[in-house]
Design a protein around this motif. Structure first.
Motif, PDB file in Angstrom:
ATOM      1  N   SER A  54      -7.111 -18.283  25.049  1.00  0.00           N
ATOM      2  CA  SER A  54      -6.494 -17.493  23.983  1.00  0.00           C
ATOM      3  C   SER A  54      -7.179 -16.159  23.747  1.00  0.00           C
ATOM      4  N   GLY A  55      -8.461 -16.026  24.154  1.00  0.00           N
ATOM      5  CA  GLY A  55      -9.143 -14.761  23.942  1.00  0.00           C
ATOM      6  C   GLY A  55     -10.649 -14.853  24.107  1.00  0.00           C
ATOM      7  N   PHE A 159     -11.090 -11.459  19.936  1.00  0.00           N
ATOM      8  CA  PHE A 159     -10.203 -10.537  20.634  1.00  0.00           C
ATOM      9  C   PHE A 159      -9.170 -11.331  21.419  1.00  0.00           C
ATOM     10  N   PRO A 160      -7.965 -11.510  20.881  1.00  0.00           N
ATOM     11  CA  PRO A 160      -6.937 -12.282  21.584  1.00  0.00           C
ATOM     12  C   PRO A 160      -6.499 -11.590  22.866  1.00  0.00           C
ATOM     13  N   ARG A 161      -6.154 -12.390  23.866  1.00  0.00           N
ATOM     14  CA  ARG A 161      -5.746 -11.831  25.155  1.00  0.00           C
ATOM     15  C   ARG A 161      -4.355 -11.217  25.081  1.00  0.00           C
ATOM     16  N   LEU A 192      -7.085  -2.611  17.206  1.00  0.00           N
ATOM     17  CA  LEU A 192      -6.275  -2.449  18.405  1.00  0.00           C
ATOM     18  C   LEU A 192      -5.461  -3.722  18.530  1.00  0.00           C
ATOM     19  N   GLY A 193      -4.184  -3.640  18.143  1.00  0.00           N
ATOM     20  CA  GLY A 193      -3.387  -4.847  18.022  1.00  0.00           C
ATOM     21  C   GLY A 193      -3.922  -5.676  16.871  1.00  0.00           C
ATOM     22  N   ASN A 194      -4.360  -6.909  17.183  1.00  0.00           N
ATOM     23  CA  ASN A 194      -4.927  -7.788  16.158  1.00  0.00           C
ATOM     24  C   ASN A 194      -6.449  -7.850  16.227  1.00  0.00           C
ATOM     25  N   SER A 195      -7.046  -6.963  17.021  1.00  0.00           N
ATOM     26  CA  SER A 195      -8.495  -7.002  17.233  1.00  0.00           C
ATOM     27  C   SER A 195      -9.184  -5.881  16.467  1.00  0.00           C
ATOM     28  N   LEU A 196     -10.142  -6.244  15.635  1.00  0.00           N
ATOM     29  CA  LEU A 196     -10.947  -5.255  14.915  1.00  0.00           C
ATOM     30  C   LEU A 196     -11.943  -4.629  15.883  1.00  0.00           C
TER      31      LEU A 196
END
Length: 309
Positions: A54-55, A159-161, A192-196
């Protein structure tokens, strides 16, 4: 195809999109220096890296537990926030600290911990102001941060893939938040997307005459960070799918960005603050209002109540 090297003294991390290219780089380095391949990244300078389908997650669990054990707070009762919302730290409160060097070492280690713990960024920003003459009150506040970390030493970043390549940020300011200098505290964070991927809590270098000016200056700081992130993504050959969005909960600051001729509120602003309007007109960023209750960057500007935190 892209390959990057992160070098710290004699430690190297390889990142990129081709395993074949990785092998070529490693062979080249080995022939020149005789390197040792440690395989997939798991631990680097106190950072623990975990991979899954998942990441990727980053944390500093061992570093945090070692810090708690060294200071003697491993068995302390956890608290729900890094700072007491009812306490405002100032220079002259309390008695001089008996262990000044110990306080400096503690704050320094907390600063390093903010690499994966943005939730303590504001607390460490506040504590780092008193390095020259700390008091017992400041040391007690630093110990509270450790008690907060005791509740979740393994908390970190994920950090999700599979995440959209969109860049969005949050900008906020606490007007005259510093009681000693009456300077404002600004904060921002970017996803960036769902990643801080970026965040900061910082005291301004000048005094703002109004909350509108404080918020607009915070927007300027955030806009400069956004532009740097866009340059970085370009170097990494990553293209954003949409125009980056910057959220702000101050309507007056948003109005100033659109029209800097805003009567009494803008005549004291330096020219460099209007970088916000310049980037807005160039289409680099889109400014969007957001309710204060949804302002993520609020956590970087002031101590919050547990429910809000």
């Amino acid at each position: 195809m892209f390959t990057g090297l992160l070098v710290y003294v004699d430690d190297v991390i390889l990142v990129g999109s081709s395993l074949l290219e990785f092998q070529m780089v490693k062979d080249s380095l080995h022939s020149a220096f005789g390197i040792k391949d440690l395989g997939v990244l798991k631990y680097f300078l106190g950072l623990e890296v975990a991979h899954s389908t998942s990441g990727i997650s980053l944390c500093q669990r061992k570093y945090c537990l070692d810090l708690l054990q060294e200071i003697g707070t491993l068995g302390s009762k956890p608290v729900s926030t890094p700072l007491d919302p009812a306490l405002k730290l100032t220079l002259d409160q309390g008695k001089p600290c008996e262990d000044v060097m110990g306080y400096r070492r503690l704050v320094g280690r907390l600063l390093y911990l903010t690499h994966t713990r943005p939730d303590i960024s504001f607390a460490t920003q506040q504590l780092s102001q008193f390095m020259s003459q700390p008091t017992d009150m400041h040391y007690t506040a630093a110990l509270r941060v450790l008690k907060y970390l005791k509740a979740s030493p393994g908390l970190g970043l994920f950090f999700p893939r599979n995440t959209p390549l969109t860049l969005q940020g949050y900008s906020d300011a606490d007007w005259a938040g510093c009681l000693d200098t009456r300077r404002s505290i600004s904060g921002y964070c970017f996803y960036l997307g769902n990643s801080l991927i970026s965040w900061k809590a910082k005291k301004k270098v000048t005094v703002s005459r109004s909350s509108s000016e404080a918020e607009y200056r915070a927007l300027a700081y955030a806009t400069c960070e956004l532009q740097w992130l866009l340059y970085l993504l370009k170097d990494l050959r990553i293209s954003c799918l949409k125009t980056p969005v910057l959220f702000c909960d101050s309507q007056s600051a948003l109005h100033i960005a659109v029209n800097p001729v805003f009567h009494e509120r803008t005549k004291h602003l330096e020219i460099d603050c209007h970088v916000v309007r310049e980037k807005l007109q160039a289409g680099v960023v889109k400014l969007v209002p957001i309710p204060t209750a949804l302002q993520v960057a609020d956590i970087f500007t002031k101590p919050l109540q547990p429910r809000i935190f």
